[in-house]
Scaffold this motif. Structure first.
Motif, PDB file in Angstrom:
ATOM      1  N   VAL A  99      -0.047  11.973   2.986  1.00  0.00           N
ATOM      2  CA  VAL A  99      -0.168  10.846   3.432  1.00  0.00           C
ATOM      3  C   VAL A  99       1.144  10.126   3.900  1.00  0.00           C
ATOM      4  N   GLN A 100       2.215  10.895   3.353  1.00  0.00           N
ATOM      5  CA  GLN A 100       3.614  10.294   3.355  1.00  0.00           C
ATOM      6  C   GLN A 100       4.190  10.224   4.707  1.00  0.00           C
ATOM      7  N   ASP A 101       3.689  11.334   5.486  1.00  0.00           N
ATOM      8  CA  ASP A 101       4.194  11.181   6.992  1.00  0.00           C
ATOM      9  C   ASP A 101       3.520   9.817   7.713  1.00  0.00           C
ATOM     10  N   SER A 102       2.319   9.405   7.527  1.00  0.00           N
ATOM     11  CA  SER A 102       1.781   8.312   8.272  1.00  0.00           C
ATOM     12  C   SER A 102       2.176   7.109   7.569  1.00  0.00           C
ATOM     13  N   MET A 103       2.754   7.147   6.607  1.00  0.00           N
ATOM     14  CA  MET A 103       3.049   6.008   6.039  1.00  0.00           C
ATOM     15  C   MET A 103       4.812   5.884   6.014  1.00  0.00           C
ATOM     16  N   ALA A 104       5.442   6.287   7.047  1.00  0.00           N
ATOM     17  CA  ALA A 104       6.822   6.448   7.269  1.00  0.00           C
ATOM     18  C   ALA A 104       7.369   4.861   7.289  1.00  0.00           C
ATOM     19  N   GLY A 105       8.458   4.743   6.747  1.00  0.00           N
ATOM     20  CA  GLY A 105       9.179   3.576   7.019  1.00  0.00           C
ATOM     21  C   GLY A 105       8.883   2.743   5.591  1.00  0.00           C
ATOM     22  N   LEU A 106       8.082   3.052   4.773  1.00  0.00           N
ATOM     23  CA  LEU A 106       7.892   2.322   3.343  1.00  0.00           C
ATOM     24  C   LEU A 106       9.155   2.028   2.543  1.00  0.00           C
ATOM     25  N   GLU A 107       9.115   1.061   1.864  1.00  0.00           N
ATOM     26  CA  GLU A 107      10.181   0.729   0.856  1.00  0.00           C
ATOM     27  C   GLU A 107      10.376   1.732   0.023  1.00  0.00           C
ATOM     28  N   CYS A 108       9.325   2.245  -0.371  1.00  0.00           N
ATOM     29  CA  CYS A 108       9.101   3.171  -1.611  1.00  0.00           C
ATOM     30  C   CYS A 108       8.068   4.054  -1.593  1.00  0.00           C
ATOM     31  N   PHE A 109       7.999   5.182  -1.689  1.00  0.00           N
ATOM     32  CA  PHE A 109       6.897   6.170  -1.828  1.00  0.00           C
ATOM     33  C   PHE A 109       7.063   7.148  -3.071  1.00  0.00           C
ATOM     34  N   TYR A 149      -7.302   1.713   3.880  1.00  0.00           N
ATOM     35  CA  TYR A 149      -6.740   0.333   4.090  1.00  0.00           C
ATOM     36  C   TYR A 149      -5.411   0.356   4.644  1.00  0.00           C
ATOM     37  N   ALA A 150      -5.281   1.359   5.813  1.00  0.00           N
ATOM     38  CA  ALA A 150      -4.098   1.623   6.380  1.00  0.00           C
ATOM     39  C   ALA A 150      -3.955   0.163   7.339  1.00  0.00           C
ATOM     40  N   GLU A 151      -4.786  -0.316   8.007  1.00  0.00           N
ATOM     41  CA  GLU A 151      -4.950  -1.811   8.717  1.00  0.00           C
ATOM     42  C   GLU A 151      -4.170  -2.885   7.736  1.00  0.00           C
ATOM     43  N   GLU A 152      -4.633  -3.004   6.589  1.00  0.00           N
ATOM     44  CA  GLU A 152      -4.166  -4.230   5.727  1.00  0.00           C
ATOM     45  C   GLU A 152      -2.722  -3.696   5.505  1.00  0.00           C
ATOM     46  N   ILE A 153      -2.175  -2.526   5.296  1.00  0.00           N
ATOM     47  CA  ILE A 153      -1.010  -1.956   5.082  1.00  0.00           C
ATOM     48  C   ILE A 153      -0.087  -2.441   6.085  1.00  0.00           C
ATOM     49  N   GLN A 154      -0.448  -2.063   7.301  1.00  0.00           N
ATOM     50  CA  GLN A 154       0.495  -2.212   8.482  1.00  0.00           C
ATOM     51  C   GLN A 154       0.507  -3.790   8.492  1.00  0.00           C
ATOM     52  N   LEU A 155      -0.639  -4.526   8.373  1.00  0.00           N
ATOM     53  CA  LEU A 155      -0.662  -6.135   8.476  1.00  0.00           C
ATOM     54  C   LEU A 155       0.446  -6.710   7.702  1.00  0.00           C
ATOM     55  N   VAL A 156       0.707  -6.347   6.410  1.00  0.00           N
ATOM     56  CA  VAL A 156       1.550  -6.852   5.235  1.00  0.00           C
ATOM     57  C   VAL A 156       2.903  -6.356   5.987  1.00  0.00           C
ATOM     58  N   ARG A 157       3.112  -5.123   6.279  1.00  0.00           N
ATOM     59  CA  ARG A 157       4.533  -4.565   6.661  1.00  0.00           C
ATOM     60  C   ARG A 157       4.860  -5.424   8.029  1.00  0.00           C
ATOM     61  N   SER A 158       4.046  -5.935   8.957  1.00  0.00           N
ATOM     62  CA  SER A 158       4.406  -6.646  10.203  1.00  0.00           C
ATOM     63  C   SER A 158       4.691  -7.997   9.771  1.00  0.00           C
ATOM     64  N   ASN A 159       4.004  -8.462   8.538  1.00  0.00           N
ATOM     65  CA  ASN A 159       4.385  -9.826   8.145  1.00  0.00           C
ATOM     66  C   ASN A 159       5.678 -10.012   7.481  1.00  0.00           C
ATOM     67  N   GLY A 160       6.484  -8.799   7.205  1.00  0.00           N
ATOM     68  CA  GLY A 160       7.669  -8.918   6.632  1.00  0.00           C
ATOM     69  C   GLY A 160       7.583  -8.449   5.116  1.00  0.00           C
ATOM     70  N   CYS A 161       6.591  -8.015   4.444  1.00  0.00           N
ATOM     71  CA  CYS A 161       6.422  -7.605   3.289  1.00  0.00           C
ATOM     72  C   CYS A 161       7.088  -6.236   3.040  1.00  0.00           C
ATOM     73  N   LYS A 162       7.599  -5.938   1.764  1.00  0.00           N
ATOM     74  CA  LYS A 162       8.162  -4.692   1.275  1.00  0.00           C
ATOM     75  C   LYS A 162       6.778  -4.173   0.808  1.00  0.00           C
ATOM     76  N   VAL A 163       6.665  -2.787   1.055  1.00  0.00           N
ATOM     77  CA  VAL A 163       5.424  -2.054   0.538  1.00  0.00           C
ATOM     78  C   VAL A 163       5.860  -0.899  -0.253  1.00  0.00           C
ATOM     79  N   ALA A 164       5.395  -0.580  -1.393  1.00  0.00           N
ATOM     80  CA  ALA A 164       5.582   0.521  -2.064  1.00  0.00           C
ATOM     81  C   ALA A 164       4.243   1.273  -2.297  1.00  0.00           C
ATOM     82  N   VAL A 165       4.118   2.845  -2.109  1.00  0.00           N
ATOM     83  CA  VAL A 165       3.105   3.389  -2.505  1.00  0.00           C
ATOM     84  C   VAL A 165       2.992   4.322  -3.722  1.00  0.00           C
ATOM     85  N   MET A 166       2.026   4.571  -4.386  1.00  0.00           N
ATOM     86  CA  MET A 166       1.966   5.398  -5.460  1.00  0.00           C
ATOM     87  C   MET A 166       0.659   6.326  -5.344  1.00  0.00           C
TER      88      MET A 166
END
Length: 134
Positions: free
Chosen positions: A64-74, A41-58
């Motif tokens: 996968v942390q390197d590919s998810m750089a810039g997340l508000e919370c990992f 679901y990387a495409e959807e995660i990028q879409l919500v980030r580009s829409n201004g949403c805050k994203v946290a991943v658990m």
């Protein structure tokens, strides 16, 4: 009960539909014990980030942390499953439940008085509905 709309998207069509509807001020918590969901679901995660949403991943997959750089919370779950121990499912569910309870508590406390009134109205309505069934 507390005036916050939540969506659970666990199918590709659901995730895409929810992703397009989210914007600034919204938040997304993506949970994937193995990390495979994050790649899927990387495409959807990028879409919500580009829409201004805050994203946290658990996840327990720190790769996968390197590919998810810039997340508000990992949030990283320690690996709880080995060849000799298959406790990961229970363990992950408890960690996820704990995290969701913490988020709920924080959201509730942000507007405590209004949320207490909502809960009381909800309970009164629920009790009234049970009386009519009996």
């Amino acid at each position: 009960k507390i005036g916050i709309t939540c969506y659970v998207a666990h199918q590709h069509g659901d995730a895409l539909a929810v992703s397009t509807a989210l914007g600034p001020g919204d938040g997304v918590l993506v949970v994937s014990y193995s990390g495979s969901f994050l790649r899927q679901y990387a495409e959807e995660i990028q879409l919500v980030r580009s829409n201004g949403c805050k994203v946290a991943v658990m996840t327990s997959d720190v790769s996968v942390q390197d590919s998810m750089a810039g997340l508000e919370c990992f949030l990283t779950l320690p690996l709880g499953e080995t060849t000799g121990s298959k406790i990961a499912t229970f363990y992950a569910q408890e960690c996820i439940r704990f995290t969701l309870n913490c988020i709920y508590g924080e959201c509730f406390s942000q507007n405590y008085r209004a949320n207490m009134r909502r809960v009381q109205r909800y309970d009164e309505h629920k009790n009234e509905a049970y009386r009519f069934q009996g």
